[in-house]
Design an enzyme around this catalytic site. Sequence first.
Site, PDB file in Angstrom:
ATOM      1  N   ASP A  16       0.838  -1.207   0.000  1.00 51.01           N
ATOM      2  CA  ASP A  16       0.000   0.000   0.000  1.00 51.01           C
ATOM      3  C   ASP A  16       0.875   1.261   0.000  1.00 51.01           C
ATOM      4  O   ASP A  16       2.001   1.243   0.486  1.00 51.01           O
ATOM      5  CB  ASP A  16      -0.921  -0.026   1.231  1.00 51.01           C
ATOM      6  CG  ASP A  16      -2.090   0.937   1.081  1.00 51.01           C
ATOM      7  OD1 ASP A  16      -2.373   1.392  -0.049  1.00 51.01           O
ATOM      8  OD2 ASP A  16      -2.726   1.241   2.114  1.00 51.01           O
ATOM      9  N   GLY A  17       0.315   2.331  -0.538  1.00 50.56           N
ATOM     10  CA  GLY A  17       0.975   3.638  -0.474  1.00 50.56           C
ATOM     11  C   GLY A  17       1.515   4.155  -1.802  1.00 50.56           C
ATOM     12  O   GLY A  17       2.199   5.183  -1.823  1.00 50.56           O
ATOM     13  N   ARG A  20       0.077   7.677  -2.465  1.00 49.03           N
ATOM     14  CA  ARG A  20       0.692   8.716  -1.630  1.00 49.03           C
ATOM     15  C   ARG A  20       2.109   9.031  -2.086  1.00 49.03           C
ATOM     16  O   ARG A  20       2.547  10.178  -2.067  1.00 49.03           O
ATOM     17  CB  ARG A  20       0.673   8.285  -0.155  1.00 49.03           C
ATOM     18  CG  ARG A  20      -0.673   8.570   0.522  1.00 49.03           C
ATOM     19  CD  ARG A  20      -0.850   7.786   1.801  1.00 49.03           C
ATOM     20  NE  ARG A  20      -1.347   6.438   1.516  1.00 49.03           N
ATOM     21  CZ  ARG A  20      -1.612   5.537   2.454  1.00 49.03           C
ATOM     22  NH1 ARG A  20      -1.393   5.834   3.742  1.00 49.03           N
ATOM     23  NH2 ARG A  20      -2.083   4.358   2.119  1.00 49.03           N
ATOM     24  N   ARG A  29      -1.111   9.100  -9.964  1.00 46.71           N
ATOM     25  CA  ARG A  29      -1.116   7.876  -9.146  1.00 46.71           C
ATOM     26  C   ARG A  29      -0.497   6.688  -9.891  1.00 46.71           C
ATOM     27  O   ARG A  29       0.165   5.850  -9.302  1.00 46.71           O
ATOM     28  CB  ARG A  29      -2.550   7.520  -8.736  1.00 46.71           C
ATOM     29  CG  ARG A  29      -3.182   8.514  -7.768  1.00 46.71           C
ATOM     30  CD  ARG A  29      -4.628   8.121  -7.457  1.00 46.71           C
ATOM     31  NE  ARG A  29      -4.694   6.787  -6.887  1.00 46.71           N
ATOM     32  CZ  ARG A  29      -4.474   6.506  -5.594  1.00 46.71           C
ATOM     33  NH1 ARG A  29      -4.209   7.480  -4.747  1.00 46.71           N
ATOM     34  NH2 ARG A  29      -4.540   5.276  -5.163  1.00 46.71           N
ATOM     35  N   HIS A  33       2.155   3.455  -9.013  1.00 49.99           N
ATOM     36  CA  HIS A  33       2.002   2.014  -9.248  1.00 49.99           C
ATOM     37  C   HIS A  33       3.196   1.477 -10.035  1.00 49.99           C
ATOM     38  O   HIS A  33       3.709   0.393  -9.757  1.00 49.99           O
ATOM     39  CB  HIS A  33       0.705   1.728 -10.005  1.00 49.99           C
ATOM     40  CG  HIS A  33      -0.521   2.137  -9.235  1.00 49.99           C
ATOM     41  ND1 HIS A  33      -0.683   1.838  -7.897  1.00 49.99           N
ATOM     42  CD2 HIS A  33      -1.629   2.834  -9.603  1.00 49.99           C
ATOM     43  CE1 HIS A  33      -1.846   2.330  -7.493  1.00 49.99           C
ATOM     44  NE2 HIS A  33      -2.433   2.945  -8.496  1.00 49.99           N
ATOM     45  N   THR A  62     -10.875  -6.903  -4.538  1.00 50.72           N
ATOM     46  CA  THR A  62     -12.212  -6.860  -5.140  1.00 50.72           C
ATOM     47  C   THR A  62     -12.846  -5.477  -4.942  1.00 50.72           C
ATOM     48  O   THR A  62     -13.772  -5.114  -5.667  1.00 50.72           O
ATOM     49  CB  THR A  62     -13.141  -7.936  -4.523  1.00 50.72           C
ATOM     50  OG1 THR A  62     -13.048  -7.881  -3.091  1.00 50.72           O
ATOM     51  CG2 THR A  62     -12.760  -9.339  -4.977  1.00 50.72           C
ATOM     52  N   ASN A  64     -11.015  -2.652  -5.186  1.00 48.35           N
ATOM     53  CA  ASN A  64     -10.259  -1.653  -5.949  1.00 48.35           C
ATOM     54  C   ASN A  64     -10.910  -1.300  -7.293  1.00 48.35           C
ATOM     55  O   ASN A  64     -10.520  -0.318  -7.934  1.00 48.35           O
ATOM     56  CB  ASN A  64      -8.807  -2.107  -6.181  1.00 48.35           C
ATOM     57  CG  ASN A  64      -7.942  -2.044  -4.926  1.00 48.35           C
ATOM     58  OD1 ASN A  64      -7.037  -2.855  -4.756  1.00 48.35           O
ATOM     59  ND2 ASN A  64      -8.182  -1.074  -4.050  1.00 48.35           N
ATOM     60  N   ARG A 186      -5.196  -1.959   9.190  1.00 48.62           N
ATOM     61  CA  ARG A 186      -6.320  -2.825   8.816  1.00 48.62           C
ATOM     62  C   ARG A 186      -5.850  -3.845   7.790  1.00 48.62           C
ATOM     63  O   ARG A 186      -4.792  -3.683   7.187  1.00 48.62           O
ATOM     64  CB  ARG A 186      -7.498  -2.004   8.263  1.00 48.62           C
ATOM     65  CG  ARG A 186      -7.147  -1.114   7.101  1.00 48.62           C
ATOM     66  CD  ARG A 186      -8.388  -0.381   6.571  1.00 48.62           C
ATOM     67  NE  ARG A 186      -8.016   0.614   5.573  1.00 48.62           N
ATOM     68  CZ  ARG A 186      -7.863   1.917   5.840  1.00 48.62           C
ATOM     69  NH1 ARG A 186      -8.070   2.393   7.046  1.00 48.62           N
ATOM     70  NH2 ARG A 186      -7.506   2.766   4.869  1.00 48.62           N
TER      71      ARG A 186
HETATM   72  C1  IPE Z   1      -5.316  -2.803  -0.027  1.00 52.56           C
HETATM   73  O1  IPE Z   1      -5.010  -1.472  -0.234  1.00 52.56           O
HETATM   74  C2  IPE Z   1      -5.345  -3.521  -1.338  1.00 52.56           C
HETATM   75  C3  IPE Z   1      -4.056  -3.680  -1.997  1.00 52.56           C
HETATM   76  C4  IPE Z   1      -2.881  -3.316  -1.520  1.00 52.56           C
HETATM   77  C5  IPE Z   1      -4.115  -4.278  -3.305  1.00 52.56           C
HETATM   78  P1  IPE Z   1      -6.164  -0.386  -0.373  1.00 52.56           P
HETATM   79  O2  IPE Z   1      -5.474   0.927  -0.576  1.00 52.56           O
HETATM   80  O3  IPE Z   1      -7.148  -0.796  -1.395  1.00 52.56           O
HETATM   81  O4  IPE Z   1      -6.848  -0.469   1.056  1.00 52.56           O
HETATM   82  P2  IPE Z   1      -7.814   0.526   1.822  1.00 52.56           P
HETATM   83  O5  IPE Z   1      -8.819   1.009   0.825  1.00 52.56           O
HETATM   84  O6  IPE Z   1      -6.964   1.640   2.345  1.00 52.56           O
HETATM   85  O7  IPE Z   1      -8.384  -0.298   2.919  1.00 52.56           O
HETATM   86  C1  IPE Z   2      -1.607   0.254  -3.309  1.00 53.87           C
HETATM   87  O1  IPE Z   2      -1.392   1.619  -3.331  1.00 53.87           O
HETATM   88  C2  IPE Z   2      -1.837  -0.302  -4.681  1.00 53.87           C
HETATM   89  C3  IPE Z   2      -3.197  -0.799  -4.927  1.00 53.87           C
HETATM   90  C4  IPE Z   2      -4.148  -0.861  -4.053  1.00 53.87           C
HETATM   91  C5  IPE Z   2      -3.485  -1.261  -6.264  1.00 53.87           C
HETATM   92  P1  IPE Z   2      -2.598   2.642  -3.297  1.00 53.87           P
HETATM   93  O2  IPE Z   2      -2.947   3.002  -4.690  1.00 53.87           O
HETATM   94  O3  IPE Z   2      -3.708   2.140  -2.465  1.00 53.87           O
HETATM   95  O4  IPE Z   2      -1.883   3.880  -2.587  1.00 53.87           O
HETATM   96  P2  IPE Z   2      -2.529   4.904  -1.562  1.00 53.87           P
HETATM   97  O5  IPE Z   2      -3.125   4.095  -0.439  1.00 53.87           O
HETATM   98  O6  IPE Z   2      -3.572   5.671  -2.307  1.00 53.87           O
HETATM   99  O7  IPE Z   2      -1.376   5.738  -1.118  1.00 53.87           O
HETATM  100 MG    MG Z   3      -4.152   2.353  -0.488  1.00 54.12          MG
END
Ligand code: IPE
Ligand code: IPE
Ligand code: MG
Length: 236
Positions: A16-17, A20, A29, A33, A62, A64, A186
């Site tokens: 995650d992140g 950000r 964004r 990735h 699921t 996303n 979480r």
């Molecule tokens: C969890 O990240 C899913 C993946 C890393 C693929 P999210 O960014 O989707 O989670 P939430 O929405 O903060 O719970």
């Molecule tokens: C995790 O990074 C990648 C996926 C869930 C696909 P995020 O895209 O959720 O990054 P943040 O949480 O917005 O920083």
């Molecule tokens: Mg995220």
Amino acid sequence: MTDAPRLPRHIGIIMDGNGRWARQRGLPRTEGHRAGIQTIRPVMEAADAAGVHHLTLYAFSTENWSRPREEVAALMQLFEETLQREVDELHATGVRIRVIGRQDQLPNHLQTVVAAAEELTRDNTQGFLNVALNYGGRAEIIDAVRQLARAGVDLRTVDEATLEGALYTAGSPDPDLIVRTAGELRTSNFLIWQAAYAELHVTETLWPDFGGRDLEAALADYAARVRRFGGVPNPR
Ligand code: IPE
Ligand code: IPE
Ligand code: MG
């Protein structure tokens, strides 16, 4: 056995992140990735060097699909390119690739690449890489129940072993350690059955900034945990 073996057999990572990371740099964004993809190889290498041979990476949930259409499309494209680019080398190093999740809802191109990667690597035993793509823990449990019902199993007799045998991860050891980057406390529907007794390691580091050293730090954190599984700790 109640004390932790020093090394997890299986690590699940909530990557995650990325968003950000991109935002901090004024980038779209999708660039986050793209950067996040680069983190995977060093982390896999660090896990392998440490002796951890089962890794499950949460790539797309699921939930996303609720993101902007362009972001979802860019992610699917990136998964396809990356899998296609990396599969031969993963195969050469003896890694078995499995994609866990509802594959039939992925774009057709991606399904084809996934099927080829799974087929090519199916007999490998040096390392096990599960990529959670269109994965949800609840969907997985539902799919397992449906599969058992279709197979004619008497659902009144279902026990934990039967249900586990119908999960996407059948045959893998449960994850001992779940790592989440970017600080959220979480599990976001990740391996909710399998991680029932996993140790959790959350770092503020954003996924594109995560590396082999950070994985080693997670392993050190894990090694210091006392796992009780509901019992009492063994005297050391
Ligand atoms: C969890 O990240 C899913 C993946 C890393 C693929 P999210 O960014 O989707 O989670 P939430 O929405 O903060 O719970
Ligand atoms: C995790 O990074 C990648 C996926 C869930 C696909 P995020 O895209 O959720 O990054 P943040 O949480 O917005 O920083
Ligand atoms: Mg995220």
